[in-house]
Write a protein that holds these residues in place. Structure first.
Motif: not given
Lengths: 120, 114
Positions: B36, B38, B41-44, B46
């Protein structure tokens, strides 16, 4: 929506306050996961739902942490009597049911943007 | 229990050069391996995964990874790095079929310089 959404994005709480963090998974995803990501670390598993059933809560750090998904869609992670060590980013992820020919356990988890919790 | 190690906290490469981000794992059964990325300030997001089959896995944005069972490794690679690849990269492993606990490494910060 197109992806996993979480709210609020940021939360500041006073020590001892209760907080509730919301996760809206991708529509139709049966599996939902909560993770805790401390500063400078990778995410750590907290709990897992399949539809409305909480099948694994082995990662919840204490009985102050509680998660629910009553209708098998939206989930809420609640932290009671917050402590400073609870400060972290809380990530939610969802995945679909394995399709025909897919290996269970190999489904891709799609993550939301997270809720950054700061406990003062 | 399964575990993942990312031995490098930081990787620096020049734009246009190949990049490698290392990952080794430990499981007692069959590993399911994931990468993943990142952004701040953002999610993971894929990138790719290995479940079974071909050891070389191709994923998003030109990334690939090779599963090496004898070395218990799953290194992430890209032939030509872009400045926009600069981000935090996480390797993760799930063990077997019924284990819900996906373990992540501590992450590797990749910086690509122009």
């Amino acid at each position: 929506g197109a992806g996993v959404s979480q709210s609020p994005r940021y939360k500041v709480a006073k020590r001892g306050q209760d907080v509730a963090l919301r996760c809206d998974p991708i529509s139709g995803h049966v599996s939902l996961f909560w993770y805790q990501q401390a500063l400078g670390q990778g995410p750590e598993f907290l709990t897992y739902f399949q539809n409305e059933a909480q099948l694994d809560k082995s990662g919840l750090p204490s009985d102050r942490f509680f998660a629910e998904r009553p209708e098998g869609s939206v989930s809420t992670l609640k932290i009671q009597r917050t402590q400073q060590e609870d400060s972290a980013v809380y990530l939610c992820a969802s995945s679909h049911r394995p399709g025909q020919g897919e290996v269970r356990g190999g489904e891709t988890q799609y993550f939301g943007p997270g809720t950054r919790l700061l406990v003062l | 229990a399964q575990s993942v190690a990312q031995p490098e906290d930081q990787v620096n490469v020049a734009e246009g050069n190949p990049l490698t981000v290392k990952c080794t794992y430990s499981v007692s059964g069959n590993p399911y391996l994931f990468w993943y990325v990142q952004y701040p300030n953002r999610g993971l997001q894929f990138l790719l995964k290995y479940i079974t089959g071909d050891n070389l896995v191709k994923g998003s944005y030109g990334f690939e990874a090779e599963f090496n069972k004898s070395q218990t490794s799953f290194h992430l690679k890209k032939p030509s790095a872009l400045v926009s690849d600069s981000a935090l990269y996480f390797c993760a492993v799930r063990e077997g079929t019924y284990n819900n606990d996906m373990r992540f490494g501590a992450g590797t910060r990749l910086t690509v310089k122009p």
